[in-house]
Enzyme design. Structure first.
Site, PDB file in Angstrom:
ATOM      1  N   ASP A   1       0.754  -1.136   0.025  1.00 39.04           N
ATOM      2  CA  ASP A   1      -0.074   0.012   0.027  1.00 39.04           C
ATOM      3  C   ASP A   1       0.834   1.385  -0.060  1.00 39.04           C
ATOM      4  O   ASP A   1       0.362   2.284  -0.677  1.00 39.04           O
ATOM      5  CB  ASP A   1      -0.887  -0.024   1.091  1.00 39.04           C
ATOM      6  CG  ASP A   1      -1.941  -0.980   1.099  1.00 39.04           C
ATOM      7  OD1 ASP A   1      -2.163  -1.365   0.039  1.00 39.04           O
ATOM      8  OD2 ASP A   1      -2.499  -1.431   2.318  1.00 39.04           O
ATOM      9  N   VAL A   2       2.063   1.396   0.829  1.00 36.22           N
ATOM     10  CA  VAL A   2       2.684   2.529   0.742  1.00 36.22           C
ATOM     11  C   VAL A   2       3.389   2.841  -0.580  1.00 36.22           C
ATOM     12  O   VAL A   2       4.210   3.776  -0.696  1.00 36.22           O
ATOM     13  CB  VAL A   2       3.743   2.277   1.943  1.00 36.22           C
ATOM     14  CG1 VAL A   2       3.120   2.035   3.152  1.00 36.22           C
ATOM     15  CG2 VAL A   2       4.891   1.207   1.576  1.00 36.22           C
TER      16      VAL A   2
END
Lengths: 95, 473
Positions: free
Chosen positions: B401-402
Site C-alpha cells: 500500500d505504501v
C-alpha cells in the site's frame, strides 16, 4: 508539595517531552518505545512503597507482584534497547 | 511509624528530580545513534537512583521478599530481552506495555487498600478527595493499557487473527462504558466516604474497554495502537506519580505520555487518517471485496530472479523499499547480502522507509540494523522520495500500500491522500509478491503492478532474494 507545584512540574515535563521526542530520529523510534517502556516502570517506586509498608497484608502482596512486573520491564526494557542500539552502525569508511 | 508524603526528606526529593532529569537525557540521546547508547545508560542510572532513594527513605520491613521479586522479574526480563528475535519486537513491546499497565493497577489497588502507607489519607483514615481522582484515573488508565496491550500482543503474535473483529453497536457500547468509568470516578471523588465497590467497578470496566477498543483494529493499524498504548502507559505512571507526589514518576509519565502521543500522530499522518478513525477501527474490513474484485484481468509482466539480477547489476542507482512482508519472510539478512554484492560492483544502493512500514514505528530500521545495513544508507520517506526519478531500479520487498500510486491520483481509493513512496518514477520497478491474487492490507488493488515499467517477481520474499543473489555470481 501542594497540588499546584506538582501540576506545574507535570505540565513543564509534557513540554520537555514534546520537544525531546520530536528530536528523536525516526530510525530510532523502535528503541524509543522500548526505552520509554523501561523508564515508565519507575512506577516500581509506588510498588516498593506498598511492598515495604506494614499494615494491610493484601496491599503488601499486590506491591510485591507489582515490583516483580516492573522489574521485568526495567531489566528487559533497558537490555533490549541496548541490544538494538548496538546494532546501529555507520558505513565503514572506504580506504 | 507514618510515611506521610510531605515528610520525605529534601535530599530524596532532589534525588527523584535528578532521576527525572536522567530520564529526559535518556530520550534526548536518541536524537542520533551515536549518542543513544550513552542515553540508555543515563536511563539505567536514573532508575537505579529512584529505586535506591525509595529504599533508603522507607523502613525496610520485607527486604528478602522484595529482593526475590526484583531478581525473579529482572531475570525473566533480561533473558527475554537477550533471546527475542528482532522481528518479534512489536509483540515484545506490546507485552511490556501490558506489564506497566498491570503494575499501575496493582499499585493503585495497594494505595487504595493501605492509604496510610502512601500518606494520602487523613487522620480518620479517609483518602483525600484529590488523591481519589488521581487514583481512579491511574487505575482506569492502567487497566486499559493492560487489557488493550494483551489484545495487541495476541494480534501481533498471531495468536489472534489480525483482522478487525466488529461487534454490532460497538461505538455505543464503547461510549457507554467510557461514560460509565468517568461517572463512577466522579462519584468516587465527590462522595465523602465512597464505597469500595465503586473503585473496583471502575477497574473492571476499564479492563473491559481496553479489550473492546483494540479488538476492532486491524493489523496494519498496529503502529498507531502500539504507540497509543505506549502513551497510555505513560499517563498511568503520571497519575500514580500525582498520588505519590513523586517527581520522578510525574516527569517520566509526562515524557512517555507525550512520546506515545507524538508517535501516534506521526503514524496517523503517514496514513493520512485521523486518530479517531483509527480508534473507531475496522479499516480494511469494509474496503476488501470491492478492491479485490477490480483486480484480475489486466496485463502485467512477470520477471525471474535472473532478470532482476541482470537489471540491478547494470543499474547505477538502486533503491530498496522494505515492508512488513520482509519481516514476515525474515528476508533482511539475505537482502543485505544482495545489497553488498551490488555495492561491490559499484552500484549505489539505498533503502527507503515509509513511516508505517511494519507493525511499529521504526520496525524496518531495526531489522535492517540487525542485518548490518549501515544506518546512513537508510532514508525516511521525505528524504529520499525525490530521488526515485533518478533511480534505475526500485526494489519493493514486502511493501504494498505504501507504494500505491492510486493514493496520489484516485480520489475514490480508500488510501487516497496517504503519502506514498514514488517508486513508479524509477526506470524499472521490481516488485516481490507471493502471488497476483492477494491485495495489500487496505484491501485495494495496486496500480503499480500493471505499469509498463513494473516487473513482478512472484515468490516468497526470502527465496526470491536468495535466488537473485545466486544469479548475481
Amino acid at each position: 508539595m501542594d497540588f499546584i507545584s506538582i501540576l506545574s512540574i507535570f505540565v513543564m515535563a509534557c513540554f520537555v517531552g514534546y520537544y525531546v521526542v520530536w528530536s528523536v530520529t525516526p530510525a530510532l523510534h523502535t528503541p524509543l518505545m522500548a526505552v520509554t517502556n523501561a523508564i515508565s516502570s519507575v512506577i516500581i517506586v509506588g510498588a516498593l512503597i506498598a511492598a515495604l509498608a506494614a499494615g494491610s497484608g493484601l496491599a503488601k502482596w499486590l506491591g510485591l507482584v507489582a515490583v516483580a512486573l516492573a522489574s521485568v520491564n526495567i531489566f528487559g526494557g533497558f537490555a533490549v534497547t541496548q541490544r538494538m542500539l548496538a546494532m546501529y552502525k555507520k558505513k565503514e569508511k572506504k580506504g | 511509624m507514618e510515611h506521610v508524603a510531605s515528610a520525605v526528606p529534601a535530599w530524596a526529593l532532589l534525588a527523584y528530580l535528578v532521576s527525572g532529569v536522567l530520564f529526559i537525557l535518556a530520550l534526548r540521546g536518541l536524537s542520533s545513534p551515536e549518542t543513544s547508547r550513552a542515553g540508555n545508560r543515563y536511563g539505567m542510572i536514573g532508575m537505579g537512583l529512584a529505586v535506591a532513594t525509595t529504599l533508603a527513605t522507607h523502613e525496610i520491613a520485607s527486604l528478602p521478599e522484595i529482593a526475590a521479586a526484583i531478581i525473579l522479574g529482572g531475570g525473566v526480563g533480561f533473558v527475554v530481552a537477550r533471546r527475542i528475535a528482532m522481528t518479534a519486537m512489536p509483540q515484545l513491546v506490546a507485552a511490556f506495555h501490558s506489564l506497566v499497565g498491570l503494575a499501575a493497577v496493582l499499585v493503585a489497588a495497594a494505595a487504595f487498600l493501605n492509604p496510610q502507607a502512601f500518606g494520602i489519607a487523613g487522620a480518620d483514615g479517609e483518602i483525600f478527595a484529590v488523591s481519589r481522582v488521581e487514583m481512579g484515573l491511574g487505575i482506569a488508565i492502567g487497566a486499559i493499557t493492560f487489557s488493550g496491550s494483551v489484545i495487541a500482543f495476541l494480534k501481533l503474535n498471531g495468536n489472534m487473527s489480525g483482522a478487525p473483529i466488529l461487534l454490532p453497536l460497538r461505538h455505543v457500547i464503547n461510549l457507554g462504558t467510557l461514560v460509565g468509568i468517568l461517572g463512577l470516578i466522579a462519584w468516587f471523588t465527590l462522595e465523602p466516604s465512597p464505597d469500595a465497590w465503586i473503585f473496583w467497578t471502575v477497574t473492571g470496566l476499564a479492563f473491559l474497554i481496553g479489550f473492546l477498543l483494540i479488538i476492532p483494529i486491524g493489523g496494519a493499524d498496529m503502529p498507531v495502537v502500539v504507540s497509543m498504548l505506549n502513551s497510555y502507559s505513560g499517563w498511568a505512571a503520571a497519575a500514580m506519580g500525582f498520588t505519590l507526589q513523586n517527581t520522578a514518576m510525574i516527569i517520566t509519565g509526562a515524557l512517555v505520555g507525550s512520546s506515545g502521543a507524538i508517535l501516534s500522530y506521526i503514524m496517523c499522518r503517514a496514513m493520512n487518517r485521523s486518530f479517531i478513525s483509527v480508534i473507531a477501527g475496522g479499516f480494511g474490513a469494509e474496503a476488501g471485496p470491492a478492491g479485490a474484485a477490480a483486480a484480475i484481468d489486466r496485463p502485467w509482466k512477470r520477471g525471474s530472479a535472473e532478470d532482476a539480477a541482470f537489471l540491478m547489476q547494470n543499474a547505477e542507482k538502486v533503491i530498496i523499499v522494505p515492508g512488513y512482508g520482509m519481516a514476515v519472510a525474515q528476508a533482511q539478512h539475505v537482502l543485505r547480502e544482495m545489497g553488498d554484492k551490488l555495492k561491490h560492483q559499484g552500484v549505489d544502493v539505498r533503502y527507503a522507509i515509509h513511516p508505517v512500514a511494519g507493525r511499529m514505528p521504526g520496525h524496518m530500521n531495526v531489522l535492517l540494523a540487525e542485518a548490518n545495513v549501515p544506518y546512513d544508507e537508510v532514508f525516511e520517506l521525505e528524504d529520499i522520495n525525490t530521488d526515485f526519478g533518478q533511480a534505475d531500479v526500485a526494489f519493493v520487498i514486502g511493501a504494498n500500500d505504501v507504494t500505491n500510486p492510486a493514493a496520489k491520483t484516485d480520489t475514490s481509493s480508500p488510501i487516497y491522500g496517504m503519502p506514498v513512496l514514488d517508486v513508479e518514477k524509477a526506470k524499472t520497478v521490481l516488485f516481490i509478491k507471493r502471488s497476483m491474487g492477494g491485495v495489500g492490507y487496505a484491501g485495494v488493488d495496486n496500480e503499480l503492478f500493471y505499469r509498463d515499467n513494473t516487473m513482478m517477481l512472484l515468490a516468497d520474499a526470502k527465496k526470491m532474494v536468495e535466488e537473485i543473489v545466486k544469479a548475481m555470481d
